[in-house]
Motif scaffolding. Structure first.
Motif, PDB file in Angstrom:
ATOM      1  N   SER A   1      32.370 -15.850  34.882  1.00  0.00           N
ATOM      2  CA  SER A   1      33.601 -15.305  34.304  1.00  0.00           C
ATOM      3  C   SER A   1      34.768 -16.295  34.312  1.00  0.00           C
ATOM      4  O   SER A   1      35.842 -15.991  33.780  1.00  0.00           O
TER       5      SER A   1
ATOM      6  N   ILE B   1      33.417 -19.315  23.055  1.00  0.00           N
ATOM      7  CA  ILE B   1      34.132 -18.152  23.535  1.00  0.00           C
ATOM      8  C   ILE B   1      34.800 -18.516  24.853  1.00  0.00           C
ATOM      9  O   ILE B   1      34.191 -19.158  25.708  1.00  0.00           O
ATOM     10  N   SER B   2      36.052 -18.139  25.004  1.00  0.00           N
ATOM     11  CA  SER B   2      36.784 -18.450  26.222  1.00  0.00           C
ATOM     12  C   SER B   2      36.250 -17.628  27.391  1.00  0.00           C
ATOM     13  O   SER B   2      35.460 -16.695  27.215  1.00  0.00           O
ATOM     14  N   TYR B   3      36.714 -17.947  28.584  1.00  0.00           N
ATOM     15  CA  TYR B   3      36.181 -17.323  29.796  1.00  0.00           C
ATOM     16  C   TYR B   3      36.300 -15.803  29.789  1.00  0.00           C
ATOM     17  O   TYR B   3      35.443 -15.093  30.322  1.00  0.00           O
ATOM     18  N   ASP B   4      37.381 -15.322  29.146  1.00  0.00           N
ATOM     19  CA  ASP B   4      37.622 -13.875  29.139  1.00  0.00           C
ATOM     20  C   ASP B   4      37.355 -13.232  27.779  1.00  0.00           C
ATOM     21  O   ASP B   4      37.640 -12.040  27.585  1.00  0.00           O
ATOM     22  N   GLY B   5      36.853 -14.026  26.850  1.00  0.00           N
ATOM     23  CA  GLY B   5      36.538 -13.504  25.522  1.00  0.00           C
ATOM     24  C   GLY B   5      37.725 -13.391  24.587  1.00  0.00           C
ATOM     25  O   GLY B   5      37.571 -12.905  23.460  1.00  0.00           O
ATOM     26  N   SER B   6      38.891 -13.835  25.022  1.00  0.00           N
ATOM     27  CA  SER B   6      40.091 -13.651  24.217  1.00  0.00           C
ATOM     28  C   SER B   6      40.222 -14.668  23.072  1.00  0.00           C
ATOM     29  O   SER B   6      40.950 -14.427  22.107  1.00  0.00           O
ATOM     30  N   LYS B   7      39.554 -15.805  23.222  1.00  0.00           N
ATOM     31  CA  LYS B   7      39.593 -16.827  22.168  1.00  0.00           C
ATOM     32  C   LYS B   7      38.176 -17.135  21.711  1.00  0.00           C
ATOM     33  O   LYS B   7      37.285 -17.381  22.532  1.00  0.00           O
TER      34      LYS B   7
ATOM     35  N   SER C   1      29.629 -13.384  21.854  1.00  0.00           N
ATOM     36  CA  SER C   1      30.232 -12.429  22.776  1.00  0.00           C
ATOM     37  C   SER C   1      29.701 -12.705  24.176  1.00  0.00           C
ATOM     38  O   SER C   1      28.784 -13.511  24.364  1.00  0.00           O
TER      39      SER C   1
ATOM     40  N   ASN D   1      30.683 -10.393  31.164  1.00  0.00           N
ATOM     41  CA  ASN D   1      30.884 -11.055  32.452  1.00  0.00           C
ATOM     42  C   ASN D   1      30.292 -10.251  33.612  1.00  0.00           C
ATOM     43  O   ASN D   1      29.989 -10.826  34.662  1.00  0.00           O
TER      44      ASN D   1
END
Lengths: 119, 107
Positions: free
Chosen positions: A30, A51-57, A71, A74
Motif C-alpha cells: 500500500s 497506478i499510485s500507491y493509493d489509486g488516486s493517480k 486497479s 491494497n
C-alpha cells in the motif's frame, strides 16, 4: 524477499476481455505505486499503465487508453489489469513492476504472464 | 511523448572488453534516465537509476552518465554474465518510454 507474481494470461479471441492479477509480497504494498509493462514476442519493452500507491493517480499509454483499466486492492496486496476489446497487437508478456521510489522506475519486476490474442 | 533512441541496436564484444551504449532523449529529461538488463526468457532487472546511481547489488563494472538528452551506459570489463539486452527508460513524465534495446553478443 520482495516478490511479484502475475497470473491470468492465456489465449483469447480478438474483441474479448481478460483480467490479469499481480500478487505482491515481502513489502508494504500500500506504500508503492505499481506499473504494468509489456513485451511483444521478440520486441522491446512498452510501458502500459501506472497506478499510485493509493489509486488516486492513474496513467495509461495511448495504445491502451479507453480499453485497459489498472486497479489495485491494497487489502489483498494485489494489482490488476482489466483488458477489454483485445487486439492482435496486444499479444505480449505482461509484467507487473513496483515503482521503486515513487519516481517512475521499475524494481523489481514479476516473472510475467503471456497474453495471446488470436482467433 | 518523449522518444528514446538507443544505439547501437546490437554489438559483438569479447570478455574483457569495454562496452558503451548510448541513449538519446527527444527532449531534455534532466537525469530521469534508468537502465535495465534483460536476459532471454527473464524479466528485466534495474541496473542504474537517475542516470548514474547504481542499484544495490549491481556490480561496479556498470556505470552510467549523462544528463539532458544524452546518456551512456558503460561496462568497464565485459563478463560472461553481461551478455544480454540493455534498455534505457525515461522517468521524466508519463507516458514512460523505453529505448529500443541494445543486444550485447559474444564475439
Amino acid at each position: 524477499q520482495v516478490q511479484l507474481v502475475e497470473s491470468g494470461g492465456g489465449v483469447v479471441q480478438p474483441g474479448r476481455s481478460l483480467r490479469l492479477s499481480c500478487a505482491a509480497s515481502g513489502f508494504t504494498f500500500s506504500s508503492y505505486g505499481m506499473h504494468w509493462v509489456r513485451q511483444a514476442p521478440g520486441k522491446g519493452l512498452q510501458w502500459v499503465a501506472l497506478i499510485s500507491y493509493d489509486g488516486s493517480k492513474i496513467y495509461y499509454a495511448d495504445s491502451v487508453k479507453g480499453r485497459f483499466t489498472i486497479s489495485r486492492d491494497n487489502s489483498k496486496n494485489t494489482l490488476y489489469l482489466q483488458m477489454n476489446s483485445l487486439r492482435a497487437d496486444d499479444t505480449a508478456v505482461y509484467y507487473c513492476a513496483r515503482d521503486f521510489r515513487g519516481d517512475n522506475w521499475f524494481d523489481p519486476w514479476g516473472q510475467g504472464t503471456l497474453v495471446t490474442v488470436s482467433s | 511523448d518523449i522518444q528514446m533512441t538507443q544505439s547501437p541496436s546490437s554489438l559483438s564484444a569479447s570478455v574483457g572488453d569495454r562496452v558503451t551504449i548510448t541513449c538519446r532523449a527527444s527532449q531534455s529529461i534532466s537525469n530521469y534516465l534508468n537502465w535495465y538488463q534483460q536476459k532471454p526468457g527473464k524479466a528485466p532487472i534495474l541496473l542504474i537509476y537517475t542516470g548514474s546511481t547504481l542499484q544495490s547489488g549491481v556490480p561496479s563494472r556498470f556505470s552510467g552518465s549523462g544528463s539532458g538528452t544524452d546518456f551512456t551506459l558503460t561496462i568497464s570489463t565485459l563478463q560472461p554474465a553481461d551478455f544480454a539486452t540493455y534498455y534505457c527508460q525515461q522517468s521524466h513524465s508519463p507516458p514512460l518510454t523505453f529505448g529500443g534495446g541494445t543486444k550485447v553478443e559474444i564475439k
